[in-house]
Design an enzyme around this catalytic site. Structure first.
Site, PDB file in Angstrom:
ATOM      1  N   ASP A 100      22.435 117.855  -8.321  1.00 17.44           N
ATOM      2  CA  ASP A 100      23.107 119.124  -8.624  1.00 17.44           C
ATOM      3  C   ASP A 100      24.146 118.868  -9.722  1.00 17.44           C
ATOM      4  O   ASP A 100      24.385 117.732 -10.109  1.00 17.44           O
ATOM      5  CB  ASP A 100      23.757 119.710  -7.351  1.00 17.44           C
ATOM      6  CG  ASP A 100      24.841 118.817  -6.768  1.00 17.44           C
ATOM      7  OD1 ASP A 100      25.773 118.434  -7.511  1.00 17.44           O
ATOM      8  OD2 ASP A 100      24.773 118.483  -5.562  1.00 17.44           O
ATOM      9  N   HIS A 115      20.114 109.534 -10.299  1.00 23.38           N
ATOM     10  CA  HIS A 115      18.815 110.083  -9.868  1.00 23.38           C
ATOM     11  C   HIS A 115      18.384 111.279 -10.719  1.00 23.38           C
ATOM     12  O   HIS A 115      17.516 112.044 -10.310  1.00 23.38           O
ATOM     13  CB  HIS A 115      18.868 110.482  -8.384  1.00 23.38           C
ATOM     14  CG  HIS A 115      18.876 109.295  -7.460  1.00 23.38           C
ATOM     15  ND1 HIS A 115      19.181 109.375  -6.121  1.00 23.38           N
ATOM     16  CD2 HIS A 115      18.607 107.987  -7.694  1.00 23.38           C
ATOM     17  CE1 HIS A 115      19.094 108.166  -5.568  1.00 23.38           C
ATOM     18  NE2 HIS A 115      18.760 107.311  -6.496  1.00 23.38           N
ATOM     19  N   GLY A 182      29.753 110.370   1.446  1.00 25.67           N
ATOM     20  CA  GLY A 182      28.677 111.306   1.755  1.00 25.67           C
ATOM     21  C   GLY A 182      27.281 110.788   1.470  1.00 25.67           C
ATOM     22  O   GLY A 182      26.422 111.527   1.014  1.00 25.67           O
TER      23      GLY A 182
HETATM   24  P1  OAD Z   1      21.402 111.649   2.998  1.00 30.13           P
HETATM   25  O1  OAD Z   1      20.956 113.005   3.417  1.00 30.13           O
HETATM   26  O2  OAD Z   1      20.545 110.496   3.326  1.00 30.13           O
HETATM   27  O3  OAD Z   1      22.825 111.359   3.628  1.00 30.13           O
HETATM   28  C1  OAD Z   1      23.879 112.268   3.576  1.00 30.13           C
HETATM   29  C2  OAD Z   1      25.050 111.656   4.306  1.00 30.13           C
HETATM   30  O4  OAD Z   1      26.149 112.547   4.174  1.00 30.13           O
HETATM   31  C3  OAD Z   1      24.815 111.479   5.815  1.00 30.13           C
HETATM   32  O5  OAD Z   1      25.289 110.192   6.198  1.00 30.13           O
HETATM   33  C4  OAD Z   1      25.682 112.568   6.454  1.00 30.13           C
HETATM   34  O6  OAD Z   1      26.227 112.199   7.709  1.00 30.13           O
HETATM   35  C5  OAD Z   1      26.772 112.717   5.434  1.00 30.13           C
HETATM   36  N1  OAD Z   1      27.415 114.038   5.409  1.00 30.13           N
HETATM   37  C6  OAD Z   1      26.896 115.246   5.716  1.00 30.13           C
HETATM   38  N2  OAD Z   1      27.795 116.229   5.513  1.00 30.13           N
HETATM   39  C7  OAD Z   1      28.917 115.607   5.048  1.00 30.13           C
HETATM   40  C8  OAD Z   1      30.210 116.064   4.633  1.00 30.13           C
HETATM   41  N3  OAD Z   1      30.539 117.365   4.647  1.00 30.13           N
HETATM   42  N4  OAD Z   1      31.112 115.149   4.220  1.00 30.13           N
HETATM   43  C9  OAD Z   1      30.798 113.822   4.203  1.00 30.13           C
HETATM   44  N5  OAD Z   1      29.607 113.336   4.583  1.00 30.13           N
HETATM   45  C10 OAD Z   1      28.675 114.210   4.987  1.00 30.13           C
HETATM   46  O7  OAD Z   1      21.689 111.734   1.426  1.00 30.13           O
HETATM   47  P2  OAD Z   1      21.854 110.552   0.365  1.00 30.13           P
HETATM   48  O8  OAD Z   1      22.438 109.340   0.987  1.00 30.13           O
HETATM   49  O9  OAD Z   1      22.544 111.155  -0.806  1.00 30.13           O
HETATM   50  O10 OAD Z   1      16.961 110.658  -3.783  1.00 30.13           O
HETATM   51  O11 OAD Z   1      20.358 110.274  -0.020  1.00 30.13           O
HETATM   52  C11 OAD Z   1      20.075 109.367  -1.037  1.00 30.13           C
HETATM   53  C12 OAD Z   1      18.859 109.772  -1.826  1.00 30.13           C
HETATM   54  O12 OAD Z   1      17.759 110.001  -0.950  1.00 30.13           O
HETATM   55  C13 OAD Z   1      18.987 111.082  -2.563  1.00 30.13           C
HETATM   56  O13 OAD Z   1      19.644 110.959  -3.822  1.00 30.13           O
HETATM   57  C14 OAD Z   1      17.569 111.480  -2.775  1.00 30.13           C
HETATM   58  C15 OAD Z   1      17.041 111.174  -1.400  1.00 30.13           C
HETATM   59  O14 OAD Z   1      15.735 110.991  -1.288  1.00 30.13           O
HETATM   60  C16 OAD Z   1      16.193 111.224  -4.722  1.00 30.13           C
HETATM   61  O15 OAD Z   1      15.963 112.403  -4.793  1.00 30.13           O
HETATM   62  C17 OAD Z   1      15.638 110.247  -5.702  1.00 30.13           C
END
Ligand code: OAD
Length: 240
Positions: A100, A115, A182
């Protein structure tokens, strides 16, 4: 809230963000929804094979994600990080796994979108890049504006090499503090940055709603929503 850290203008801070930082803006995270991304299996919409099998479906999916950008706004977590950059100037680098545009809209300047980004696409034939706002989104598979090739979203899919790996390593080598915010710590190579930071002797700090997979490498962990934790935490970190 308490923190053991305080920053001065000699510190160099590298921040890694993931889907969690945009959750309070109304964008769904990935792994909180059973491996589905907005009801689609990841292999269908986030792999080169998925695009080859059904480019129309993949475009439909990313057009929806792109259109959603006009319905969401950066939240206090994004703005707090922009404030941290204002304090540190050049001694700040934000790496995001998000596609985003909310960090940019919050004012972050030194941003590495490892990404890719929803606002960009490129030609599968001539490789030229275009802004999505300039292409014909009424077409099922938008054609290239320069040649007769097909465009694809400028998103790094599974099995592809993330962007800016050299700049990321360079930033990590200069860092005095690494913050992870996050992100579930499950997708590599991003999940590895925390381990690299520790191996370079850099202090580490995490903010997350749940314990990430790589929690053991985070020295100071703040559990909570980034939009609630970061404004106060960053004010404490830069308090002189
Ligand atoms: P995830 O969905 O795996 O993890 C999101 C994390 O944010 C989780 O640990 C949640 O507990 C936490 N979370 C949720 N709401 C929150 C808030 N309000 N404040 C703080 N933390 C919060 O997402 P990513 O780790 O970003 O790749 O995933 C990594 C990659 O996997 C993404 O970039 C994407 C995906 O497949 C591609 O698209 C290439």
């Amino acid at each position: 809230m308490k923190t053991n850290y305080s920053l001065n203008k000699d510190d160099f801070v590298v921040v890694l963000t993931g889907a969690g930082i945009s959750a309070e803006s109304g964008i769904k995270t990935f792994r909180d929804s059973d491996g589905l991304w907005e009801n689609h299996p990841v292999e269908e919409v986030a792999t080169p094979q998925g695009y080859r099998a059904n480019p129309k479906l993949v475009w439909e999916f990313y057009k929806q994600r792109y259109n959603q950008l006009s319905e969401v706004e950066p939240n206090p977590g994004h703005f707090a990080l922009a404030k941290l950059e204002e304090f540190l100037g050049e001694r700040f680098c934000l790496i995001t796994q998000n596609v985003d545009d909310l960090h940019r809209r919050a004012g972050t300047k030194n941003l590495l979108e490892m990404h890719g980004q929803l606002t960009s696409c490129f030609c599968t034939k001539c490789n030229e890049h275009f802004a999505v706002k300039d292409i014909d989104l009424d077409k099922d598979i938008p054609p290239c504006l320069s040649c007769d090739g097909l465009l694809r979203p400028d998103i790094v899919w599974f099995g592809e090499m993330p962007y800016f790996m050299d700049q990321i390593d360079e930033a990590l080598r200069k860092a005095t503090l690494f913050m992870t915010i996050g992100t579930s710590g499950q997708v590599y190579p991003a999940a590895q940055f925390l381990l690299l930071a520790r191996s370079y002797g850099i202090r580490t700090l995490g903010v997350n709603l749940t314990e990430p997979e790589n929690r053991s490498f985070i020295e100071e962990f703040h559990r909570g929503k980034s939009g609630e934790v970061l404004p106060e935490l960053i004010d404490l970190l830069i308090k002189e």
